[in-house]
Design a protein around this motif. Structure first.
Motif, PDB file in Angstrom:
ATOM      1  N   LEU A 164       0.826  -1.205   0.000  1.00 21.19           N
ATOM      2  CA  LEU A 164       0.000   0.000   0.000  1.00 21.19           C
ATOM      3  C   LEU A 164       0.861   1.257   0.000  1.00 21.19           C
ATOM      4  O   LEU A 164       0.491   2.283  -0.576  1.00 21.19           O
ATOM      5  CB  LEU A 164      -0.922  -0.021   1.222  1.00 21.19           C
ATOM      6  CG  LEU A 164      -2.015   1.037   1.272  1.00 21.19           C
ATOM      7  CD1 LEU A 164      -2.991   0.854   0.113  1.00 21.19           C
ATOM      8  CD2 LEU A 164      -2.771   0.961   2.588  1.00 21.19           C
ATOM      9  N   MET A 165       2.015   1.172   0.637  1.00 21.39           N
ATOM     10  CA  MET A 165       2.953   2.297   0.651  1.00 21.39           C
ATOM     11  C   MET A 165       3.629   2.482  -0.703  1.00 21.39           C
ATOM     12  O   MET A 165       4.315   3.475  -0.922  1.00 21.39           O
ATOM     13  CB  MET A 165       4.023   2.066   1.717  1.00 21.39           C
ATOM     14  CG  MET A 165       3.503   2.071   3.147  1.00 21.39           C
ATOM     15  SD  MET A 165       4.723   1.390   4.297  1.00 21.39           S
ATOM     16  CE  MET A 165       6.004   2.645   4.232  1.00 21.39           C
ATOM     17  N   ASN A 166       3.461   1.493  -1.600  1.00 27.86           N
ATOM     18  CA  ASN A 166       4.107   1.495  -2.920  1.00 27.86           C
ATOM     19  C   ASN A 166       5.621   1.338  -2.841  1.00 27.86           C
ATOM     20  O   ASN A 166       6.351   1.803  -3.736  1.00 27.86           O
ATOM     21  CB  ASN A 166       3.754   2.761  -3.718  1.00 27.86           C
ATOM     22  CG  ASN A 166       2.362   2.695  -4.310  1.00 27.86           C
ATOM     23  OD1 ASN A 166       1.833   1.610  -4.530  1.00 27.86           O
ATOM     24  ND2 ASN A 166       1.767   3.846  -4.563  1.00 27.86           N
ATOM     25  N   VAL A 167       6.103   0.678  -1.798  1.00 28.68           N
ATOM     26  CA  VAL A 167       7.539   0.408  -1.706  1.00 28.68           C
ATOM     27  C   VAL A 167       7.933  -0.549  -2.831  1.00 28.68           C
ATOM     28  O   VAL A 167       7.263  -1.561  -3.074  1.00 28.68           O
ATOM     29  CB  VAL A 167       7.892  -0.205  -0.337  1.00 28.68           C
ATOM     30  CG1 VAL A 167       9.386  -0.519  -0.263  1.00 28.68           C
ATOM     31  CG2 VAL A 167       7.495   0.754   0.789  1.00 28.68           C
ATOM     32  N   ALA A 168       9.002  -0.238  -3.517  1.00 32.04           N
ATOM     33  CA  ALA A 168       9.439  -1.042  -4.659  1.00 32.04           C
ATOM     34  C   ALA A 168       9.650  -2.502  -4.258  1.00 32.04           C
ATOM     35  O   ALA A 168      10.217  -2.797  -3.202  1.00 32.04           O
ATOM     36  CB  ALA A 168      10.733  -0.471  -5.236  1.00 32.04           C
ATOM     37  N   VAL A 202      18.615   6.606   5.433  1.00 29.96           N
ATOM     38  CA  VAL A 202      17.714   5.580   4.908  1.00 29.96           C
ATOM     39  C   VAL A 202      17.191   6.039   3.559  1.00 29.96           C
ATOM     40  O   VAL A 202      16.696   7.163   3.438  1.00 29.96           O
ATOM     41  CB  VAL A 202      16.513   5.335   5.851  1.00 29.96           C
ATOM     42  CG1 VAL A 202      15.555   4.302   5.257  1.00 29.96           C
ATOM     43  CG2 VAL A 202      16.989   4.886   7.218  1.00 29.96           C
ATOM     44  N   GLU A 203      17.283   5.175   2.558  1.00 29.97           N
ATOM     45  CA  GLU A 203      16.743   5.492   1.235  1.00 29.97           C
ATOM     46  C   GLU A 203      15.591   4.543   0.922  1.00 29.97           C
ATOM     47  O   GLU A 203      15.729   3.335   1.026  1.00 29.97           O
ATOM     48  CB  GLU A 203      17.814   5.363   0.160  1.00 29.97           C
ATOM     49  CG  GLU A 203      17.327   5.738  -1.239  1.00 29.97           C
ATOM     50  CD  GLU A 203      18.393   5.543  -2.294  1.00 29.97           C
ATOM     51  OE1 GLU A 203      19.205   6.476  -2.474  1.00 29.97           O
ATOM     52  OE2 GLU A 203      18.431   4.452  -2.913  1.00 29.97           O
ATOM     53  N   VAL A 204      14.443   5.116   0.544  1.00 29.89           N
ATOM     54  CA  VAL A 204      13.263   4.331   0.190  1.00 29.89           C
ATOM     55  C   VAL A 204      12.911   4.611  -1.259  1.00 29.89           C
ATOM     56  O   VAL A 204      12.818   5.773  -1.670  1.00 29.89           O
ATOM     57  CB  VAL A 204      12.058   4.680   1.088  1.00 29.89           C
ATOM     58  CG1 VAL A 204      10.832   3.859   0.666  1.00 29.89           C
ATOM     59  CG2 VAL A 204      12.388   4.420   2.554  1.00 29.89           C
ATOM     60  N   THR A 205      12.709   3.546  -2.032  1.00 29.09           N
ATOM     61  CA  THR A 205      12.322   3.676  -3.435  1.00 29.09           C
ATOM     62  C   THR A 205      10.886   3.195  -3.605  1.00 29.09           C
ATOM     63  O   THR A 205      10.530   2.104  -3.139  1.00 29.09           O
ATOM     64  CB  THR A 205      13.246   2.841  -4.341  1.00 29.09           C
ATOM     65  OG1 THR A 205      14.596   3.243  -4.124  1.00 29.09           O
ATOM     66  CG2 THR A 205      12.886   3.034  -5.807  1.00 29.09           C
ATOM     67  N   LEU A 206      10.078   4.015  -4.264  1.00 26.95           N
ATOM     68  CA  LEU A 206       8.671   3.696  -4.504  1.00 26.95           C
ATOM     69  C   LEU A 206       8.467   3.327  -5.972  1.00 26.95           C
ATOM     70  O   LEU A 206       9.273   3.704  -6.831  1.00 26.95           O
ATOM     71  CB  LEU A 206       7.775   4.886  -4.152  1.00 26.95           C
ATOM     72  CG  LEU A 206       7.938   5.493  -2.757  1.00 26.95           C
ATOM     73  CD1 LEU A 206       6.960   6.661  -2.577  1.00 26.95           C
ATOM     74  CD2 LEU A 206       7.725   4.456  -1.659  1.00 26.95           C
ATOM     75  N   LYS A 214      10.461 -12.592  -4.693  1.00 32.14           N
ATOM     76  CA  LYS A 214      11.769 -11.958  -4.559  1.00 32.14           C
ATOM     77  C   LYS A 214      12.203 -12.033  -3.099  1.00 32.14           C
ATOM     78  O   LYS A 214      11.387 -12.204  -2.192  1.00 32.14           O
ATOM     79  CB  LYS A 214      11.731 -10.500  -5.029  1.00 32.14           C
ATOM     80  CG  LYS A 214      11.591 -10.338  -6.532  1.00 32.14           C
ATOM     81  CD  LYS A 214      11.752  -8.870  -6.960  1.00 32.14           C
ATOM     82  CE  LYS A 214      11.721  -8.749  -8.482  1.00 32.14           C
ATOM     83  NZ  LYS A 214      11.910  -7.352  -8.939  1.00 32.14           N
ATOM     84  N   LYS A 215      13.485 -11.879  -2.875  1.00 28.37           N
ATOM     85  CA  LYS A 215      14.019 -11.944  -1.520  1.00 28.37           C
ATOM     86  C   LYS A 215      13.739 -10.644  -0.772  1.00 28.37           C
ATOM     87  O   LYS A 215      13.661  -9.568  -1.388  1.00 28.37           O
ATOM     88  CB  LYS A 215      15.530 -12.202  -1.568  1.00 28.37           C
ATOM     89  CG  LYS A 215      15.911 -13.540  -2.172  1.00 28.37           C
ATOM     90  CD  LYS A 215      17.427 -13.694  -2.214  1.00 28.37           C
ATOM     91  CE  LYS A 215      17.808 -15.041  -2.823  1.00 28.37           C
ATOM     92  NZ  LYS A 215      19.287 -15.218  -2.895  1.00 28.37           N
ATOM     93  N   PRO A 216      13.608 -10.709   0.560  1.00 32.78           N
ATOM     94  CA  PRO A 216      13.383  -9.489   1.343  1.00 32.78           C
ATOM     95  C   PRO A 216      14.449  -8.425   1.094  1.00 32.78           C
ATOM     96  O   PRO A 216      14.164  -7.224   1.179  1.00 32.78           O
ATOM     97  CB  PRO A 216      13.430 -10.005   2.786  1.00 32.78           C
ATOM     98  CG  PRO A 216      12.994 -11.430   2.694  1.00 32.78           C
ATOM     99  CD  PRO A 216      13.558 -11.921   1.392  1.00 32.78           C
ATOM    100  N   GLU A 217      15.682  -8.878   0.773  1.00 37.01           N
ATOM    101  CA  GLU A 217      16.768  -7.935   0.508  1.00 37.01           C
ATOM    102  C   GLU A 217      16.516  -7.071  -0.720  1.00 37.01           C
ATOM    103  O   GLU A 217      17.193  -6.049  -0.919  1.00 37.01           O
ATOM    104  CB  GLU A 217      18.089  -8.695   0.336  1.00 37.01           C
ATOM    105  CG  GLU A 217      18.618  -9.341   1.601  1.00 37.01           C
ATOM    106  CD  GLU A 217      17.850 -10.588   2.007  1.00 37.01           C
ATOM    107  OE1 GLU A 217      17.920 -10.963   3.193  1.00 37.01           O
ATOM    108  OE2 GLU A 217      17.174 -11.188   1.132  1.00 37.01           O
ATOM    109  N   GLU A 218      15.543  -7.465  -1.545  1.00 34.67           N
ATOM    110  CA  GLU A 218      15.229  -6.694  -2.747  1.00 34.67           C
ATOM    111  C   GLU A 218      14.134  -5.659  -2.512  1.00 34.67           C
ATOM    112  O   GLU A 218      13.760  -4.932  -3.447  1.00 34.67           O
ATOM    113  CB  GLU A 218      14.826  -7.648  -3.876  1.00 34.67           C
ATOM    114  CG  GLU A 218      15.943  -8.596  -4.297  1.00 34.67           C
ATOM    115  CD  GLU A 218      15.538  -9.531  -5.421  1.00 34.67           C
ATOM    116  OE1 GLU A 218      15.524  -9.093  -6.590  1.00 34.67           O
ATOM    117  OE2 GLU A 218      15.209 -10.700  -5.131  1.00 34.67           O
ATOM    118  N   LEU A 219      13.603  -5.593  -1.285  1.00 33.57           N
ATOM    119  CA  LEU A 219      12.612  -4.565  -0.964  1.00 33.57           C
ATOM    120  C   LEU A 219      13.235  -3.184  -1.146  1.00 33.57           C
ATOM    121  O   LEU A 219      14.431  -2.999  -0.894  1.00 33.57           O
ATOM    122  CB  LEU A 219      12.134  -4.742   0.481  1.00 33.57           C
ATOM    123  CG  LEU A 219      10.952  -3.887   0.928  1.00 33.57           C
ATOM    124  CD1 LEU A 219       9.680  -4.320   0.212  1.00 33.57           C
ATOM    125  CD2 LEU A 219      10.761  -3.992   2.451  1.00 33.57           C
ATOM    126  N   GLY A 220      12.427  -2.211  -1.555  1.00 33.62           N
ATOM    127  CA  GLY A 220      12.937  -0.893  -1.896  1.00 33.62           C
ATOM    128  C   GLY A 220      13.308  -0.021  -0.719  1.00 33.62           C
ATOM    129  O   GLY A 220      12.880   1.141  -0.636  1.00 33.62           O
TER     130      GLY A 220
END
Length: 534
Positions: free
Chosen positions: A135-139, A164-168, A149-155
C-alpha cells in the motif's frame, strides 16, 4: 533532489521538537505525572511487525518511534528522521536520522529500519500487515510478500548508519503519512535474533520510543516508564503510562469515576448524554476515523446464501442505522451507507441509492429481495452473527438480530473473546461477523484497500473492477473520483453491511493536557501530555 527539513509544516528551518509536552503560562504541573488509559481487550502483541489492533497501536506508539510522528491535528512531524530529500520524480526518499538511541543505549541506525521493513514483508514472518508495504508502494513489496523476490530486494536500504533510502514504484502523495504507522517502526535485530518470539516480554523488550516496558500482565495491565535514552526525554513530563484492560465498559466507567482510570476513550453505548450533563468538563465526543460493519463470509467456507447479492442487499437494507446511532450508541456517531469515514481528508461522498430511502422503503425492498432469492416462511434464511466480548457489540448484534427478524431471517448470536474472534475471522470460520476498520493514515485508500483482492479482507469478497480502480489510484494525480467510484462498486456489490462511522465519546480527566482533540486518527503520544495541579 529536493531537500525538505522536517518541522510541523515539513518545510522550513529546523525547529525544536514540534510537540513536546509544554505547559502553558499560568499552568502548574501536578506532583504526580502518570496516565492510566483504559483498553477493552488484552494486547495481543507488542511486536510492531505483527500487531493488527488499534489498542496495540496505541501501546506501540509509546514504546517505539518511526521516521514520523503525528501532532495533535494529525499532521506528520519529525520522529527519528530530522530531514529528508525527495527526487524530482517523487519516487525516491532519502531520510537523515537524528542521534537517537534504543532503551539499552545502542544507537538507532538506518539498518534498524531496513531490517524491520524487510521483516514485515518477508512471508516467513507471517505478518498480517505485510500488505501495508504494498500500500505504501515500496518497490518490490508485492513480489517480496508473495515470495517471488528476496526481502533484501525490498525498496529500502541503508546508505550509512544515519541515512535511509526508500524507493517507490510510483509517486505516492500519502507516503509520508504511512511512516507514523507501527508497521514501519524500527525493531532491534540483535534482540529479536537472541530472544525469538519472547523478545517483547517485559525485561527483554528493547524500545526506541519515549517509554520502555516495565510490566505486562496479559489481560490486566501493561506498565511503561520513561525511557531515559529517548532523544527528547528532557521534554517528556509523564513518568508512567499504564494500559488497563477492562473487558466490560460499564465496569471500566465505574473504575474511571472511582479515579482508577484517567482516560476512557469509548464510553458505554447510550450513556454519553448523561455523562455530558453530569461531567461537562470531562465528557467529550470527537470524530474518529473508524467504520463499523458486519462482514459477510464470501469465501468457499462461507454459507451459499451469502453468495447471492440479493441476500446481501436485503440484509444491509434491513439494518436501521438511525436507531443504532440515535437510540443505542448516542455518542455522536453517524449512520454509514458506505465504508470510508466521512471525516477522512479529501474524501468525496459516493452516490449510494439506499442512503436516500426511508427505512420503511428499505425494509420493503429487503423483503422483496429475499422472496426473489427463494427465502420465506417455508424456507427461512438462517445465519449466525459473530462478535467479540463487549456489551456494546452485544447490544448492536441483538438490535441487528431484531432488524433481520422483521424480514424473516433467523439469527443466532455467537460471542467470542477478542483473540478467538480475530483468529476465526482470519481463518474464515464465520458466517456474518462484527468488524471495524480504523484508518492507518488520513486518506481514503486506507479504508478501501481493506477489500482489495489479496488485501486484509477477511470476508474474501473480490471484484476486478474495484481492484482496477485502486490500482489506477496509485498513480493518479486526482484520486478523489477513483475512490468515490470504488465506494460505489463496493456498496453496489454489497461486500458488507456498513453500520456507522465512529465518533469517540470519551471521558478524560480535566487535569490531563496535550491529548489530540483535533486528530481524526485519534493517534496519541503520552510524551506530548502532562497533568496540571488542580
Amino acid at each position: 533532489m529536493k531537500k525538505l527539513i522536517l518541522t510541523t509544516a515539513l518545510i522550513g528551518a529546523l525547529a525544536a521538537p514540534a510537540f513536546a509536552a509544554q505547559p502553558t503560562e499560568g499552568e502548574k504541573l501536578a506532583e504526580k505525572q502518570e496516565l492510566n488509559f483504559w483498553i477493552l481487550d488484552a494486547l495481543k502483541t507488542l511486536d510492531p511487525g505483527k500487531n493488527t489492533d488499534r489498542e496495540g497501536s496505541d501501546a506501540l506508539r509509546q514504546l517505539f518511534e518511526g521516521l514520523m510522528n503525528e501532532d495533535v491535528t494529525g499532521a506528520v512531524v519529525p520522529g527519528v528522521a530530522e530531514s529528508y530529500e525527495v527526487s524530482e520524480d517523487q519516487k525516491t526518499y532519502t531520510f537523515k536520522l537524528r542521534d537517537a538511541k534504543w532503551s539499552n543505549g545502542d544507537p538507532v541506525t538506518a539498518n534498524d529500519f531496513v531490517y524491520a521493513w524487510r521483516r514485515v514483508a518477508d512471508p516467513a514472518t507471517a505478518s498480517e500487515y505485510a500488505w501495508f508495504m504494498e500500500l505504501m508502494n515500496v518497490a518490490n513489496a508485492t513480489e517480496v510478500t508473495k515470495g517471488e523476490k528476496k526481502p533484501e530486494e525490498l525498496g529500502i536500504k541503508a546508505i550509512d548508519d544515519k541515512t535511509v533510502e526508500v524507493t517507490l514504484i510510483a509517486p505516492t502523495p500519502y507516503f509520508l503519512k504511512t511512516l507514523a504507522h507501527p508497521a514501519t517502526f524500527p525493531v532491534p535485530q540483535k534482540v529479536i535474533e537472541a530472544e525469538g518470539d519472547n523478545w517483547t516480554q517485559a525485561g527483554k523488550l528493547v524500545s526506541n520510543g519515549a517509554y520502555k516496558l516495565d510490566q505486562h500482565d496479559l489481560g490486566v495491565q501493561a506498565v511503561m516508564s520513561r525511557n531515559e535514552n529517548y532523544w527528547d526525554n528532557e521534554h517528556t513530563v509523564l513518568n508512567m503510562v499504564r494500559f488497563v484492560t477492562v473487558n466490560d465498559q460499564n465496569i471500566g466507567l465505574t473504575r474511571y469515576l472511582a479515579g482508577e482510570i484517567d482516560w476512557m476513550d469509548r464510553t458505554p453505548a447510550g450513556q454519553f448524554p448523561r455523562l455530558l450533563q453530569e461531567y461537562p468538563d470531562q465528557a467529550i465526543s470527537v470524530p474518529d476515523a473508524c467504520s463499523y460493519a458486519y462482514l459477510f463470509n464470501m469465501s468457499d467456507k462461507g454459507p451459499e446464501s451469502l453468495k447471492d447479492i440479493r441476500v446481501r442487499q436485503a440484509l444491509s437494507y434491513a439494518v436501521d442505522r438511525d436507531i443504532i446511532v440515535d437510540k443505542v450508541l448516542q455518542g455522536g456517531q453517524r449512520p454509514a451507507y458506505w465504508w470510508t469515514h466521512w471525516a477522512v481528508e479529501g474524501f468525496q461522498q459516493p452516490d449510494i441509492e439506499m442512503a436516500g430511502w426511508t427505512q420503511a422503503e428499505r425494509v420493503e425492498k429487503a423483503k422483496a429481495l429475499l422472496a426473489e432469492a427463494g427465502y420465506g416462511p417455508d424456507n427461512p434464511l438462517k445465519l449466525t452473527i459473530q462478535y467479540n466480548t463487549s456489551d456494546d457489540h452485544k447490544k448492536l448484534a441483538v438490535a441487528v438480530q431484531q432488524f433481520w427478524k422483521q424480514i424473516g431471517v433467523q439469527v443466532e448470536l455467537a460471542n467470542y473473546e477478542w483473540k478467538v474472534h480475530t483468529d476465526r475471522l482470519q481463518n474464515q470460520d464465520f458466517e456474518v461477523a462484527r468488524y471495524a476498520w480504523c484508518a492507518d493514515y488520513n486518506e481514503a485508500s486506507t479504508f478501501l484497500d481493506y477489500f482489495r483482492t489479496g488485501g486484509y479482507n477477511n470476508g474474501k469478497w473480490s471484484n476486478a473492477e474495484y481492484d482496477k480502480l485502486l490500482e489506477e489510484a496509485k498513480t493518479a494525480a486526482d484520486t478523489g473520483p477513483l475512490y468515490k467510484k470504488a465506494e460505489e462498486v463496493l456498496i453496489g456489490d454489497m461486500a458488507m453491511v456498513p453500520v456507522y462511522h465512529y465518533a469517540k465519546p470519551m471521558m478524560v480527566k480535566a487535569d490531563l493536557r496535550g491529548w489530540p482533540k483535533e486528530n481524526v486518527m485519534n493517534d496519541w503520544y503520552a510524551k506530548d501530555m502532562y497533568r496540571v495541579a488542580q
